[in-house]
Design a protein around this motif. Structure first.
Motif, mmCIF file in Angstrom:
data_model
loop_
_atom_site.group_PDB
_atom_site.id
_atom_site.type_symbol
_atom_site.label_atom_id
_atom_site.label_comp_id
_atom_site.label_asym_id
_atom_site.label_seq_id
_atom_site.Cartn_x
_atom_site.Cartn_y
_atom_site.Cartn_z
ATOM 1 N N LEU B 51 0.841 -1.194 0.000
ATOM 2 C CA LEU B 51 0.000 0.000 0.000
ATOM 3 C C LEU B 51 0.880 1.249 0.000
ATOM 4 O O LEU B 51 1.821 1.345 0.786
ATOM 5 N N ILE B 57 -11.256 2.842 4.494
ATOM 6 C CA ILE B 57 -12.363 2.372 3.646
ATOM 7 C C ILE B 57 -13.662 2.504 4.437
ATOM 8 O O ILE B 57 -13.779 1.962 5.548
ATOM 9 N N VAL B 67 -13.109 4.909 -0.680
ATOM 10 C CA VAL B 67 -11.736 4.663 -0.250
ATOM 11 C C VAL B 67 -10.967 5.974 -0.317
ATOM 12 O O VAL B 67 -10.949 6.649 -1.351
ATOM 13 N N TYR B 159 -9.895 -5.070 1.489
ATOM 14 C CA TYR B 159 -9.108 -4.471 0.404
ATOM 15 C C TYR B 159 -9.049 -5.422 -0.790
ATOM 16 O O TYR B 159 -9.185 -5.008 -1.941
ATOM 17 N N SER B 163 -10.504 -4.843 -4.423
ATOM 18 C CA SER B 163 -9.563 -4.902 -5.550
ATOM 19 C C SER B 163 -10.155 -5.723 -6.687
ATOM 20 O O SER B 163 -10.070 -5.342 -7.857
ATOM 21 N N TRP B 175 -5.900 2.017 -9.126
ATOM 22 C CA TRP B 175 -6.063 1.347 -7.823
ATOM 23 C C TRP B 175 -4.760 0.633 -7.459
ATOM 24 O O TRP B 175 -4.242 -0.151 -8.252
#
Lengths: 103, 189, 309
Positions: B51, B57, B67, B159, B163, B175
């Motif tokens: 990250l 989030i 997000v 996450y 994704s 992203w």
């Protein structure tokens, strides 16, 4: 799977019913039924399991029997290597310690 | 020396060599096929997302998600509507309803008027998840042996879920980790 | 009842059967129920699957149910795309509508790789002659499909270029002669090898680059229910401009590699362990590195001879 501290008196056992062993060349493939895992053992770790199946014993007892079976001496297979092999077998669940008091 | 003895000596030497390697630390037991969740070792499943910054989030009770990295504080189990709107407005990515699986949505949901007298309404219809900067996420860890997503209820699982959704909505988006997810989604065929 | 091949059917009937989700494809180890609104898919079926038996209405319970459909209702109108939906939850990347054939192939592969419990499934090409089978295990780009095609040219039956399907009770592989998937440079290699009429037109700019399919022959499909004992296992890897070399593998090395290449080994547990080790007992295995298909084939012919093929 690894079980906490063990002593020189800990008896190591292997449950023959829990695995299927097939040998290819000098390599042993062991399928562990309870865990559904397949492990690859060499002649030393395979002999440790076989001896623990035939007759559970403490570290020293198994060491003596395995060295005798494999016609090795302590120089070929130091006790530290043997012990670490037993611990690795314990970690994957092929050997189990059974507390035993000899006192 | 006879050839039988010869091969016997060779065999012994090989075994001694293996024991020397063992004494030097080579594992004496190898567990096979123990890759991601016990599934096969597939290289595309091994990619890791790092990250780039801390991420928050926000999930609503319909499974829509926003997000970003805005600040949100809960007061008596509720978020202020003003803060919620602010977070949504500044979000880097937003997801339509049903994007976040049910385990990430708020358990109970109620809103009220100006309950605390500070001129703002508040709502418990949101759940906030936080991820630290530089946190490593290996999406392949969440693919089970049947090839299905096996997600927990933690922020990293969320996450991964988002994704996959992002890859579906927009596979070329910015992203973080999109290429990793796309490679996983594509790994067969 | 005599089988009806796709080429015997009427195009409009096939399309309406697909729209109703009633179209049944019967091919070796698996039957599939297909649903789609895509005319591109109809073209693909009449080209690449033309010799495959099919029904316009469901006759039996199928192994695979696959819907090649738009990702969601809005997407259908905004930016026409398709995804394979095999009926269980699996992530899939949407593809442009014209890539529906790729979506179909990916979806059928996913269904076999992830949901098949009747066979131990290897990520491998497979062919066989009357004496036994060859398993070609390798990652993407290893030349699996090219070697599978080259062996077909030598008279071997196509089993699959993607899956080695090992029976759990005996060391036999089972045919699933879907079209051979070709990527990039291998397309022209195979067109030259087998003739352009056997290879579909290319689909360009897919996530995997240029893709084309080499059709299974009618003889492959007619014998799609005849399994074969595995005699030879190959682990090829391809690299440009490299002189060919091969190494015979021990049984132990072969088992280790195959466990890693099986998609459902862990799922099937003891049955998989036994089937896999039994198979390796009866087969010879080689690791092959090559840069030229014909040079590789010279080695493979020798190995096949030694293995009794």
């Amino acid at each position: 799977m690894a079980v906490g501290p063990y002593t020189s008196q800990t008896i190591w056992i292997a449950e023959a019913d829990d695995f299927v062993i097939r040998q290819f060349e000098d390599v042993y493939f062991v399928f562990c039924k309870s865990a559904g895992t397949t492990h690859l053992l060499n002649f030393l770790t395979a002999s440790i399991v076989k001896n623990a199946v035939d007759k559970p014993g403490n570290m020293k007892d198994l060491y003596d029997r395995v060295l005798n079976d494999l016609e090795l001496d302590a120089e070929d297979c130091p006790s530290e290597l043997f012990e670490s092999s037993v611990v690795q077998l314990d970690e994957v669940g092929l050997l189990k310690p059974k507390e035993y008091s000899n006192a | 020396m006879s050839s039988t003895e010869d091969s016997k000596t060779k065999f012994r030497d090989q075994r001694r060599q293996l024991l020397r390697l063992g004494a030097a630390g080579m594992p004496m037991v190898l567990t096979l096929g123990a890759g991601a969740s016990g599934g096969p070792l597939i290289s595309q499943l091994q990619c890791v997302i790092t990250l780039p910054g801390s991420i928050r989030i926000l999930v609503d009770d319909d499974g829509a998600a926003w997000v970003g990295n805005g600040n949100l504080k809960k007061k008596k189990g509720k978020y202020k509507s003003k803060d919620i709107n602010n977070f949504k407005d500044n979000a880097d990515f937003s997801f339509p309803s049903s994007s976040a699986p049910s385990q990430f949505r708020p358990g109970s949901c109620s809103g009220d008027g100006d309950g605390d007298g500070d001129g703002d309404s508040s709502s418990s219809c949101y759940e906030l998840y936080s991820l630290d900067a530089y946190q490593l996420i290996t999406p392949g860890d969440y693919v089970d042996v049947n090839g299905s997503w096996n997600l927990g209820s933690d922020a990293a699982s969320l996450y991964v879920a988002l994704s996959a959704r992002q890859a579906d909505l927009s596979p070329n988006s910015s992203w973080p980790g999109i290429s990793c997810i796309v490679s996983i989604l594509n790994y067969l065929g | 009842m005599p089988e009806t091949l796709i080429s015997d059917l009427n195009r409009a009937d096939v399309f309406s059967s697909l729209k109703e989700g009633q179209f049944e494809l019967i091919l070796g180890a698996f039957s599939a129920r297909l649903a789609s609104q895509s005319p591109e898919l109809v073209d693909f079926l009449f080209d690449v699957y033309r010799d495959v038996p099919a029904n316009l209405e469901l006759q039996e319970v199928t192994d695979i149910a696959l819907n090649v459909r738009p990702p969601n209702v809005f997407r259908k109108y905004l930016r026409p795309q398709v995804i394979p939906d095999p009926g269980f939850k699996v992530p899939a990347v949407p593809l442009p509508k014209k890539m529906a054939p790729l979506s179909l192939e990916m979806g059928m592969n996913l269904s076999v790789a992830l949901k098949c419990c009747r066979f131990l499934t290897f990520h491998a090409g497979a062919v066989a002659n009357e004496n036994g089978g060859v398993l070609i295990s390798g990652a993407s780009g290893s030349g699996k499909s090219t070697l599978t095609t080259a062996l077909m040219q030598e008279g071997y039956r196509l089993f699959s270029d993607e899956f080695g399907l090992l029976s759990l009770d005996k060391a036999e592989i089972n045919p699933y002669p879907r079209p051979v998937s070709l990527k990039g440079n291998s397309i022209s290699v195979v067109r030259d090898m087998v003739g352009a009429e056997w290879v579909s037109k290319s689909i360009m700019n897919t996530p995997k680059g240029e893709i084309a399919y080499r059709r299974a022959r009618r003889s492959d499909i007619e014998q799609a229910n005849v399994p074969a004992p595995v005699k030879l296992i190959l682990f090829p890897s391809f690299a440009e401009n490299i002189s060919p070399r091969a190494k015979k593998l021990t049984k132990a090395e072969t088992i280790m590699r195959l466990i890693e290449s099986a998609t459902n080994y862990k799922l099937l547990g003891e049955a998989a362990y036994k089937a896999l080790t039994d198979m390796v007992v009866g087969a010879e295995a080689y690791d092959i590195t090559y840069g030229d298909t014909e040079e590789c084939m010279q080695m493979v012919r020798d190995f096949a001879g030694e293995a009794g093929l």
